[in-house]
Enzyme design. Structure first.
Site, PDB file in Angstrom:
ATOM      1  N   HIS A 166       0.828  -1.199   0.000  1.00 24.81           N
ATOM      2  CA  HIS A 166       0.000   0.000   0.000  1.00 24.81           C
ATOM      3  C   HIS A 166       0.862   1.249   0.000  1.00 24.81           C
ATOM      4  O   HIS A 166       0.615   2.204  -0.735  1.00 24.81           O
ATOM      5  CB  HIS A 166      -0.951  -0.006   1.205  1.00 24.81           C
ATOM      6  CG  HIS A 166      -2.141   0.868   1.025  1.00 24.81           C
ATOM      7  ND1 HIS A 166      -2.294   2.058   1.680  1.00 24.81           N
ATOM      8  CD2 HIS A 166      -3.226   0.735   0.226  1.00 24.81           C
ATOM      9  CE1 HIS A 166      -3.432   2.600   1.307  1.00 24.81           C
ATOM     10  NE2 HIS A 166      -4.024   1.826   0.422  1.00 24.81           N
ATOM     11  N   HIS A 187      -5.034   5.864  -5.736  1.00 24.42           N
ATOM     12  CA  HIS A 187      -6.223   6.481  -5.135  1.00 24.42           C
ATOM     13  C   HIS A 187      -6.702   7.650  -5.992  1.00 24.42           C
ATOM     14  O   HIS A 187      -6.007   8.108  -6.876  1.00 24.42           O
ATOM     15  CB  HIS A 187      -5.922   6.970  -3.722  1.00 24.42           C
ATOM     16  CG  HIS A 187      -5.519   5.854  -2.827  1.00 24.42           C
ATOM     17  ND1 HIS A 187      -4.217   5.468  -2.675  1.00 24.42           N
ATOM     18  CD2 HIS A 187      -6.262   5.005  -2.080  1.00 24.42           C
ATOM     19  CE1 HIS A 187      -4.164   4.439  -1.852  1.00 24.42           C
ATOM     20  NE2 HIS A 187      -5.395   4.122  -1.475  1.00 24.42           N
ATOM     21  N   HIS A 196      -7.545  -2.108  -5.172  1.00 28.93           N
ATOM     22  CA  HIS A 196      -7.752  -2.658  -3.832  1.00 28.93           C
ATOM     23  C   HIS A 196      -8.404  -4.042  -3.886  1.00 28.93           C
ATOM     24  O   HIS A 196      -8.173  -4.867  -3.018  1.00 28.93           O
ATOM     25  CB  HIS A 196      -8.557  -1.679  -2.976  1.00 28.93           C
ATOM     26  CG  HIS A 196      -7.781  -0.445  -2.615  1.00 28.93           C
ATOM     27  ND1 HIS A 196      -7.712   0.648  -3.440  1.00 28.93           N
ATOM     28  CD2 HIS A 196      -7.010  -0.152  -1.528  1.00 28.93           C
ATOM     29  CE1 HIS A 196      -6.935   1.565  -2.885  1.00 28.93           C
ATOM     30  NE2 HIS A 196      -6.494   1.119  -1.725  1.00 28.93           N
ATOM     31  N   HIS A 314     -15.370   5.675   2.669  1.00 27.35           N
ATOM     32  CA  HIS A 314     -14.020   5.096   2.709  1.00 27.35           C
ATOM     33  C   HIS A 314     -13.044   5.992   3.469  1.00 27.35           C
ATOM     34  O   HIS A 314     -12.346   5.557   4.381  1.00 27.35           O
ATOM     35  CB  HIS A 314     -13.521   4.849   1.280  1.00 27.35           C
ATOM     36  CG  HIS A 314     -12.036   4.713   1.197  1.00 27.35           C
ATOM     37  ND1 HIS A 314     -11.220   5.724   0.745  1.00 27.35           N
ATOM     38  CD2 HIS A 314     -11.210   3.694   1.563  1.00 27.35           C
ATOM     39  CE1 HIS A 314      -9.954   5.326   0.821  1.00 27.35           C
ATOM     40  NE2 HIS A 314      -9.928   4.098   1.313  1.00 27.35           N
ATOM     41  N   HIS A 318     -11.033   5.583   7.454  1.00 31.37           N
ATOM     42  CA  HIS A 318      -9.582   5.668   7.665  1.00 31.37           C
ATOM     43  C   HIS A 318      -9.283   6.649   8.797  1.00 31.37           C
ATOM     44  O   HIS A 318      -8.490   6.367   9.699  1.00 31.37           O
ATOM     45  CB  HIS A 318      -8.894   6.163   6.387  1.00 31.37           C
ATOM     46  CG  HIS A 318      -8.506   5.074   5.446  1.00 31.37           C
ATOM     47  ND1 HIS A 318      -7.367   4.331   5.614  1.00 31.37           N
ATOM     48  CD2 HIS A 318      -9.106   4.606   4.327  1.00 31.37           C
ATOM     49  CE1 HIS A 318      -7.271   3.446   4.620  1.00 31.37           C
ATOM     50  NE2 HIS A 318      -8.325   3.588   3.830  1.00 31.37           N
ATOM     51  N   PHE A 335      -2.098   6.752   4.251  1.00 33.32           N
ATOM     52  CA  PHE A 335      -1.927   5.671   3.277  1.00 33.32           C
ATOM     53  C   PHE A 335      -0.666   4.833   3.523  1.00 33.32           C
ATOM     54  O   PHE A 335      -0.675   3.629   3.339  1.00 33.32           O
ATOM     55  CB  PHE A 335      -1.876   6.237   1.851  1.00 33.32           C
ATOM     56  CG  PHE A 335      -3.223   6.642   1.323  1.00 33.32           C
ATOM     57  CD1 PHE A 335      -4.389   6.008   1.756  1.00 33.32           C
ATOM     58  CD2 PHE A 335      -3.344   7.639   0.373  1.00 33.32           C
ATOM     59  CE1 PHE A 335      -5.629   6.370   1.257  1.00 33.32           C
ATOM     60  CE2 PHE A 335      -4.582   8.010  -0.133  1.00 33.32           C
ATOM     61  CZ  PHE A 335      -5.716   7.381   0.308  1.00 33.32           C
ATOM     62  N   HIS A 348     -11.511  -2.491   3.902  1.00 34.51           N
ATOM     63  CA  HIS A 348     -11.529  -2.488   2.441  1.00 34.51           C
ATOM     64  C   HIS A 348     -12.353  -3.635   1.858  1.00 34.51           C
ATOM     65  O   HIS A 348     -12.814  -3.542   0.718  1.00 34.51           O
ATOM     66  CB  HIS A 348     -10.120  -2.440   1.861  1.00 34.51           C
ATOM     67  CG  HIS A 348      -9.721  -1.038   1.529  1.00 34.51           C
ATOM     68  ND1 HIS A 348     -10.010  -0.454   0.326  1.00 34.51           N
ATOM     69  CD2 HIS A 348      -9.125  -0.080   2.276  1.00 34.51           C
ATOM     70  CE1 HIS A 348      -9.592   0.801   0.336  1.00 34.51           C
ATOM     71  NE2 HIS A 348      -9.049   1.056   1.504  1.00 34.51           N
TER      72      HIS A 348
HETATM   73 CU1  C2O Z   1      -5.618   2.426  -0.459  1.00 35.00          CU
HETATM   74 CU2  C2O Z   1      -8.341   2.923   1.878  1.00 35.00          CU
HETATM   75  O1  C2O Z   1      -6.802   3.061   0.912  1.00 35.00           O
END
Ligand code: C2O
Length: 568
Positions: A166, A187, A196, A314, A318, A335, A348
């Site tokens: 990642h 992203h 992902h 999303h 995070h 990230f 995810h």
């Molecule tokens: Cu690649 Cu939720 O991030």
């Protein structure tokens, strides 16, 4: 907990019709793929789809695709973003100070790359809600993660190497092959969902192999359902392999805040969350790019623009999980470190589930097509190590159907699917008589540091299908930023989102980008909102923009209303 949620989501009665969906209604197909695998030497990655003339001609257009973010046509193709050259992997950079990270995110470079072919399987893996996992499955999950943590550090399947994937794809370790210093960033574009999906696919297969269980499936964090709106308790046991200490201590048992309003009332949070889900999944999108993210091709600058789900729920999760005591919100809040928390993959898995639901379950009348057919999307590729530590190249085109990839989803009610706000005729009438709001031209360009409110002319009088377009949104990529957009919002309580007036959101997870700022645009579909508020016949609307972060970081070039160019 469960009973609290049941109570707080019961009224208003018509809003919460539990719906069952036919995701698992067919028997598992026996799939056999006859494609041969081709061997490529490590450095041959840029040769397959290179047509130099065409590419050079279109290279100059890369910037155009980035800037003209309303482009959503299948004909504007250049070349797909190609998989990185692992032997050219460089230093990844941290977000706050642009300094080089003290970790090396680059994967070990080994042997040949094989074009991956989806394997034959006898039984679908079924991903289940992490809140409903039975003790045997919890045990297996922990055992698999434990074994992953015990692999030698330089094994590409080890826990840290998996987390580094990642970091490498998101923090500037790779350049686009043949594109100079231009980073690869997965992203804020149409690569978000497919990248992902592949990442989790191999993660899941590696875990399954480590416990010798080919049916092992990652659980998903069911944060879109009131019963899943806390961190799944299985992640809170400090002795468990799936535990991570770097999480926000205030949020370990709190109801998630998908709208990032800061509201602390659990009942209000649940209704806010359902409204966010309904808006980003059902009401706010006019075409497939609004949901998936903007086109991102070879030569396109990073961050052309996130889709509604990426920037909404999303991002919110995070930031909800990341630990504010850490310098960069580690682990989930950034990230480069997100993959170090096992909860990331569970989060995810639900993000991935949203892609499936959007395609398979949502009413077909909202957008003209649910699939991107652009070859630059379908032929974009990534590199991963599979469960046998073989380096493989995968293509977006092979990630479009989870059942072909061997997994399916537990069926769970989708209470947000019918969460349409009631018509608010009275409120809308009051607003119609107001005339003291500044006109749009006097407000933009806008440096967004406080709540702003202004009047915008509608494109057309009558029950039109219209989009609110926010143009030239320039963001500081190193910060958590978010703003919400409301239309004719009368009660003006920014802690509440569960109202027809809520039109949508822009938000981002902090990350590193070469220029520290990037520019995008978003579109919010207003058609249903007009109907919910009974304001279709007005000449203008009053828009309120509410920032959810403090300080500067966002400027917005302009706002306008256009007719929906892609009628379903
Ligand atoms: Cu690649 Cu939720 O991030």
């Amino acid at each position: 907990m469960a009973s609290l949620y049941l109570h707080c989501t019961a009224p208003p009665s018509s809003k919460l019709r539990p719906s069952l969906h036919p995701l698992l209604s067919k028997p598992a197909p026996f799939i056999s793929h006859a494609r041969r695998s081709h061997r490529h030497p490590l450095r041959a990655s840029s040769s397959d789809s290179d047509s130099p003339n065409r590419r050079n001609v279109l290279l100059g257009l890369g910037g155009l695709y980035g800037a003209t973010s309303l482009i959503s046509t299948d004909s504007a193709s250049a070349n797909p973003v190609q998989a990185p050259e692992l032997d050219k992997c460089g230093a990844a950079t941290n977000l706050n100070n642009q300094q080089i990270l003290d970790v090396n995110c680059c994967p070990p470079v080994t042997g040949d790359i094989i074009d991956y072919k989806l394997p034959t399987f006898y039984k679908l893996r079924t991903r289940q809600s992490a809140h409903r996992l039975n003790p045997t499955d919890v045990f297996k999950y922990n055992l698999a993660i434990q074994r992953m943590k015990e692999l030698p550090e330089d094994d590409p399947r080890s826990f840290m190497q998996q987390a580094f994937i990642h970091c490498a794809y998101c923090n500037g370790a790779y350049n686009q092959p043949g594109q100079g210093e231009l980073d690869i960033q997965v992203h804020n574009s149409w690569l978000f969902f497919p990248f992902h999906r592949w990442y989790l696919y191999f993660y899941e297969r590696i875990l399954g192999k480590l416990i010798d269980d080919p049916t092992f499936a990652l659980p998903f964090w069911n944060w879109d359902n009131p019963k899943g709106m806390t961190i799944p308790p299985i992640f809170l046991d400090p002795k468990a392999a799936i535990y991570d200490a770097k999480r926000n201590p205030d949020n370990l048992k709190a109801v998630v805040d998908l709208g990032r309003t800061g509201n602390k009332d659990p009942m209000q949070l649940v209704t806010n969350n359902l409204t966010v889900m309904y808006t980003e999944m059902v009401r706010g999108n006019a075409d497939v790019y609004d949901f998936m993210g903007k086109p991102y091709r070879e030569g396109t600058p990073v961050n052309p623009g996130p889709g509604s789900s990426e920037r909404g729920s999303h991002t919110a999760l995070h930031v909800f999980v990341g630990d504010p005591r850490e310098p960069s919100g580690e682990d989930m809040g950034n990230f480069y470190s997100a993959g170090r928390d096992p909860l990331f993959y569970c989060h995810h898995a639900n993000v991935d589930r949203m892609w499936t639901l959007w395609k398979d379950v949502l009413p077909k009348d909202k957008v003209p097509t649910k699939d991107i057919t652009d070859p630059d999307y379908l032929n974009a590729s990534f590199l991963f190590y599979d469960e046998n530590a073989q380096l493989v190249r995968v293509y977006v085109r092979d990630s479009l159907d989870t059942r072909k990839m061997g997994y399916d989803l537990q069926r769970i009610d989708l209470p947000w699917l019918d969460y349409r706000p009631p018509v608010q005729t009275a409120l809308a009438r009051i607003k119609r008589t107001t005339s003291f709001f500044p006109k749009v031209f006097s407000v933009f360009p806008l440096n967004l540091t406080k709540v702003v409110r202004f009047e915008v002319q509608k494109a057309k009088k009558g029950k039109a299908d219209e989009l609110l377009v926010l143009e030239d949104i320039t963001v500081d990529t190193t910060k958590f930023l978010k703003f919400d957009v409301f239309v004719n919002d009368e009660d003006d309580n920014p802690l509440e989102l569960d109202k027809a007036a809520y039109a949508g959101t822009y938000a981002q997870v902090p990350h590193k980008a070469p220029k520290k700022t990037s520019t995008t645009s978003i579109r919010l579909r207003l058609t249903d909102l007009y109907e919910d508020m009974d304001i279709g016949d007005d000449d203008s609307i009053v828009v309120t923009i509410v920032p959810r972060h403090s300080g500067p970081g966002v400027t917005i070039g302009g706002i306008k209303i256009i007719e929906n160019p892609n009628k379903a």
